[in-house]
Design a protein around this motif. Structure first.
Motif, PDB file in Angstrom:
ATOM      1  N   GLY A  76       0.839  -1.187   0.000  1.00  0.00           N
ATOM      2  CA  GLY A  76       0.000   0.000   0.000  1.00  0.00           C
ATOM      3  C   GLY A  76       0.872   1.234   0.000  1.00  0.00           C
ATOM      4  O   GLY A  76       2.104   1.148  -0.084  1.00  0.00           O
ATOM      5  N   LEU A  77       0.255   2.394   0.104  1.00  0.00           N
ATOM      6  CA  LEU A  77       0.974   3.668   0.147  1.00  0.00           C
ATOM      7  C   LEU A  77       0.698   4.350   1.479  1.00  0.00           C
ATOM      8  O   LEU A  77      -0.442   4.698   1.791  1.00  0.00           O
ATOM      9  CB  LEU A  77       0.510   4.578  -0.995  1.00  0.00           C
ATOM     10  N   SER A  90       1.672   7.668   3.925  1.00  0.00           N
ATOM     11  CA  SER A  90       2.190   9.028   3.777  1.00  0.00           C
ATOM     12  C   SER A  90       2.111   9.747   5.115  1.00  0.00           C
ATOM     13  O   SER A  90       1.171   9.538   5.892  1.00  0.00           O
ATOM     14  CB  SER A  90       1.402   9.803   2.715  1.00  0.00           C
ATOM     15  N   TRP A 107      -3.167   8.197   0.602  1.00  0.00           N
ATOM     16  CA  TRP A 107      -3.199   7.009  -0.251  1.00  0.00           C
ATOM     17  C   TRP A 107      -4.376   7.016  -1.223  1.00  0.00           C
ATOM     18  O   TRP A 107      -4.275   6.515  -2.338  1.00  0.00           O
ATOM     19  CB  TRP A 107      -3.248   5.748   0.617  1.00  0.00           C
ATOM     20  N   GLU A 125      -2.606   5.423  -4.500  1.00  0.00           N
ATOM     21  CA  GLU A 125      -2.102   4.090  -4.180  1.00  0.00           C
ATOM     22  C   GLU A 125      -2.104   3.153  -5.384  1.00  0.00           C
ATOM     23  O   GLU A 125      -1.283   2.239  -5.472  1.00  0.00           O
ATOM     24  CB  GLU A 125      -2.917   3.477  -3.039  1.00  0.00           C
ATOM     25  N   SER A 162       2.239   1.634  -5.606  1.00  0.00           N
ATOM     26  CA  SER A 162       2.276   0.453  -4.759  1.00  0.00           C
ATOM     27  C   SER A 162       2.645  -0.768  -5.587  1.00  0.00           C
ATOM     28  O   SER A 162       2.774  -0.690  -6.817  1.00  0.00           O
ATOM     29  CB  SER A 162       0.917   0.237  -4.085  1.00  0.00           C
TER      30      SER A 162
END
Length: 286
Positions: free
Chosen positions: A142-143, A145, A159, A169, A173
């Protein structure tokens, strides 16, 4: 103690806040069934935490926990639902439940978003230790931040922000690499590590990582404009391939941002543990 709770695991270790390092031989990690009943989940967490505390010879037992949300990180109430993990904890106070099992006061437990804990650790004792402000990205399945100012990191929760024809995302990702590589080559892979291992001979790798670096630059141009950081810190599994997308990333940044240091995280899996435990540094929460 620093604790990292993920969707399928818990990791914990004792951390020396003076040296900013994990104490040798105190690191423990185990699998957690995130679909179990609430009591079983708490029991599993508490068992590992108690084992790690067995290495503590004296002093107050205090815990910092990095854990994904949504939660009320001050009160400890979980609002995690419909994320294929920890649904049975919804509406429960994690601080109270853990304090009862571990037999320490609830106010000796502090919680922080896991993405923020990563950046907290890197700015406390890692790549960003010499900067007063920073933004961080964890690039993996996943992303994640986060942003850091005045000694404390916060979840940026970017995300799912609109990006290109979807959300951030989807482009930043592992699943983007898997899908894009299949489009280019007609071959299936499951992770970025596999792609990196073929970098010397695979004709699609240069284009793949160049596109990723360009996408990441476009995202960072927006993020930097909002937060105006002194540095950018990249973590997560994909960051290990930084050398493959660094050039495209730097070219894609707007000219005024190209002097901002872009740093690869130093602490690896330790970042969340160090960051969460650093919540007990007096100069952070005073």
């Amino acid at each position: 103690m620093g604790v990292d709770i993920g969707g399928s695991h818990i990791t914990a270790a004792l951390v020396d806040l003076e040296t900013k390092q994990i104490l040798p031989k105190t690191w423990l990690r185990k699998h957690v069934d995130a679909h179990a009943e609430a009591n079983a989940i708490i029991e599993s967490w508490a068992e590992l935490i108690i084992n790690v505390f067995s290495h503590l010879k004296s002093g107050d037992k205090k815990i910092g926990i990095g854990i994904p949300g949504p939660l009320n990180y001050d009160t400890g109430v979980s609002f995690i639902k419909n994320q294929d993990k920890y649904d049975n904890l919804y509406g429960l106070n994690l601080k109270d439940l853990l304090s009862n099992k571990i037999e320490i006061p609830a106010d000796h437990i502090r919680l922080m978003n896991d993405a923020a804990s990563f950046l907290q650790g890197e700015t406390f004792g890692g790549a960003g230790a010499h900067y007063d402000s920073a933004i961080g990205l964890t690039l993996g399945t996943g992303l994640g931040s986060s942003w850091y100012k005045k000694g404390v990191a916060h979840d940026a929760d970017r995300w799912n922000h609109s990006f290109k024809d979807s959300i951030a995302e989807d482009y930043l990702s592992t699943r983007w690499f898997v899908q894009r590589y299949f489009q280019l080559s007609g071959k299936k892979v499951t992770d970025v590590k596999t792609l990196v291992s073929t970098a010397q001979s695979n004709p699609y790798i240069e284009q793949l990582f160049e596109e990723f670096g360009t996408n990441l630059a476009a995202f960072l141009n927006m993020f930097i404009a909002i937060e105006n950081p002194e540095a950018v810190i990249l973590g997560g599994n994909i960051a290990q391939s930084f050398f493959l997308f660094e050039d495209a990333l730097r070219v894609g940044l707007q000219p005024q941002y190209r002097t901002i240091p872009i740093l690869k995280a130093k602490l690896g899996e330790e970042a969340v543990l160090v960051g969460a435990s650093s919540l007990w540094r007096e100069n952070i929460l005073t």
